[in-house]
Design a protein around this motif. Structure first.
Motif, PDB file in Angstrom:
ATOM      1  N   ASP A   1      22.182 -30.909 -22.131  1.00 50.98           N
ATOM      2  CA  ASP A   1      20.832 -31.615 -22.028  1.00 50.98           C
ATOM      3  C   ASP A   1      20.442 -32.250 -22.839  1.00 50.98           C
ATOM      4  O   ASP A   1      19.510 -33.099 -23.393  1.00 50.98           O
ATOM      5  CB  ASP A   1      20.117 -30.561 -21.277  1.00 50.98           C
TER       6      ASP A   1
ATOM      7  N   GLY B   1      18.986 -25.342 -17.562  1.00 43.19           N
ATOM      8  CA  GLY B   1      18.100 -26.798 -17.903  1.00 43.19           C
ATOM      9  C   GLY B   1      16.636 -26.301 -18.165  1.00 43.19           C
ATOM     10  O   GLY B   1      15.752 -26.945 -18.498  1.00 43.19           O
TER      11      GLY B   1
ATOM     12  N   ASP C   1      12.091 -37.730 -19.335  1.00 44.63           N
ATOM     13  CA  ASP C   1      12.797 -38.007 -18.384  1.00 44.63           C
ATOM     14  C   ASP C   1      13.537 -39.191 -18.514  1.00 44.63           C
ATOM     15  O   ASP C   1      12.896 -40.753 -19.275  1.00 44.63           O
ATOM     16  CB  ASP C   1      12.525 -38.146 -16.871  1.00 44.63           C
TER      17      ASP C   1
ATOM     18  N   ASN D   1      16.559 -35.389 -15.846  1.00 45.63           N
ATOM     19  CA  ASN D   1      17.030 -35.631 -16.578  1.00 45.63           C
ATOM     20  C   ASN D   1      18.287 -34.195 -16.324  1.00 45.63           C
ATOM     21  O   ASN D   1      18.087 -33.884 -15.042  1.00 45.63           O
ATOM     22  CB  ASN D   1      15.993 -35.239 -18.281  1.00 45.63           C
ATOM     23  N   ILE D   2      18.823 -34.378 -17.207  1.00 44.01           N
ATOM     24  CA  ILE D   2      20.195 -33.965 -17.409  1.00 44.01           C
ATOM     25  C   ILE D   2      20.057 -31.912 -16.692  1.00 44.01           C
ATOM     26  O   ILE D   2      19.848 -31.483 -16.135  1.00 44.01           O
ATOM     27  CB  ILE D   2      21.033 -33.563 -18.470  1.00 44.01           C
TER      28      ILE D   2
ATOM     29  N   ASP E   1      17.287 -31.220 -15.561  1.00 46.49           N
ATOM     30  CA  ASP E   1      16.877 -30.702 -13.973  1.00 46.49           C
ATOM     31  C   ASP E   1      17.626 -31.095 -12.960  1.00 46.49           C
ATOM     32  O   ASP E   1      17.975 -30.465 -11.859  1.00 46.49           O
ATOM     33  CB  ASP E   1      15.867 -31.960 -13.425  1.00 46.49           C
ATOM     34  N   VAL E   2      19.270 -31.332 -12.995  1.00 48.71           N
ATOM     35  CA  VAL E   2      20.104 -31.502 -12.567  1.00 48.71           C
ATOM     36  C   VAL E   2      21.042 -30.086 -12.407  1.00 48.71           C
ATOM     37  O   VAL E   2      21.122 -29.958 -11.649  1.00 48.71           O
ATOM     38  CB  VAL E   2      21.138 -32.135 -13.258  1.00 48.71           C
ATOM     39  N   TRP E   3      21.035 -29.786 -13.772  1.00 45.37           N
ATOM     40  CA  TRP E   3      21.248 -28.362 -13.994  1.00 45.37           C
ATOM     41  C   TRP E   3      20.397 -27.414 -13.077  1.00 45.37           C
ATOM     42  O   TRP E   3      21.003 -26.541 -12.235  1.00 45.37           O
ATOM     43  CB  TRP E   3      21.582 -27.934 -15.206  1.00 45.37           C
TER      44      TRP E   3
ATOM     45  N   ALA F   1      18.664 -27.931 -10.799  1.00 46.11           N
ATOM     46  CA  ALA F   1      18.902 -27.995  -8.991  1.00 46.11           C
ATOM     47  C   ALA F   1      20.201 -27.620  -8.575  1.00 46.11           C
ATOM     48  O   ALA F   1      20.691 -27.474  -6.907  1.00 46.11           O
ATOM     49  CB  ALA F   1      18.844 -29.660  -9.210  1.00 46.11           C
ATOM     50  N   LEU F   2      21.093 -28.059  -9.543  1.00 54.30           N
ATOM     51  CA  LEU F   2      22.446 -27.558  -9.051  1.00 54.30           C
ATOM     52  C   LEU F   2      21.903 -25.605  -9.049  1.00 54.30           C
ATOM     53  O   LEU F   2      23.288 -24.940  -8.014  1.00 54.30           O
ATOM     54  CB  LEU F   2      23.826 -27.510 -10.382  1.00 54.30           C
TER      55      LEU F   2
END
Length: 183
Positions: A28, A112, A128, A143-144, A146-148, A150-151
């Protein structure tokens, strides 16, 4: 601290989850550094990558979806303090996990959260960049980190709905051995 065991703060999967968190945080930070300092997204405005995906520069003063906007130093400190409390809670949870997938999930969320709290502390807002859109609908910019997050949440939900996903009721062990859940 009588009555507290080592597992209160550090459990069998803590190292593994911490590595995932550090990797997530590092990726990130690398992405944000590159987007802000090297690519200079702020001077480019909206960069259309595809008909449904743009790169943009947005500073999020709030939390998810821009909720709870913090426009003062006190507001930023409150949001950062809340994020740090969540990070501590996730670390304590990580010390108690029994499954590798849970350690991965918590590690992703921690990575994240650390990335976003870093932004909040050092910039006063979260950077973002990614904007998906289709048919006139714009999803929030993210952003990255947020991806982490969510995953990680998705993995925890999957594990809670389908426990067999992690080994059909067997406890995982960092040394590769499995144990019975009742042990």
């Amino acid at each position: 601290m009588a009555g507290m065991s080592r597992e209160t703060f550090w459990g069998p999967w803590s190292f593994y989850g911490s590595l995932v968190a550090l990797a997530g945080f590092g990726l990130d930070r690398l992405n944000k550094w590159w987007m802000i300092e090297v690519y200079d997204i702020a001077s480019r405005g909206r960069v259309e990558v595809t008909s449904f995906f743009d790169l943009v520069m947005a500073w999020n003063l709030g939390v998810s979806y821009g909720l709870f906007q913090a426009q003062t130093a006190l507001g930023v400190a409150i949001l950062a303090g809340f994020a740090i409390a969540v990070i501590i809670g996730l670390g304590l949870w990580l010390a108690r996990v029994e499954y590798r997938v849970t350690a991965i999930a918590i590690g992703l969320i921690l990575g994240g959260a650390l990335g976003n709290v870093y932004d909040r502390i050092f910039y006063g807002a979260v950077a973002d960049f990614f904007s998906f859109h289709a048919f006139g609908f714009y999803w929030y910019i993210f952003n990255i980190a947020d991806v982490w997050i969510a995953l990680g949440v998705a993995l925890i939900i999957l594990e809670s709905v389908w426990p067999g996903l992690v080994g059909a009721g067997k406890k995982d062990s960092p040394d590769g051995k499995s144990g019975d859940k009742s042990a």
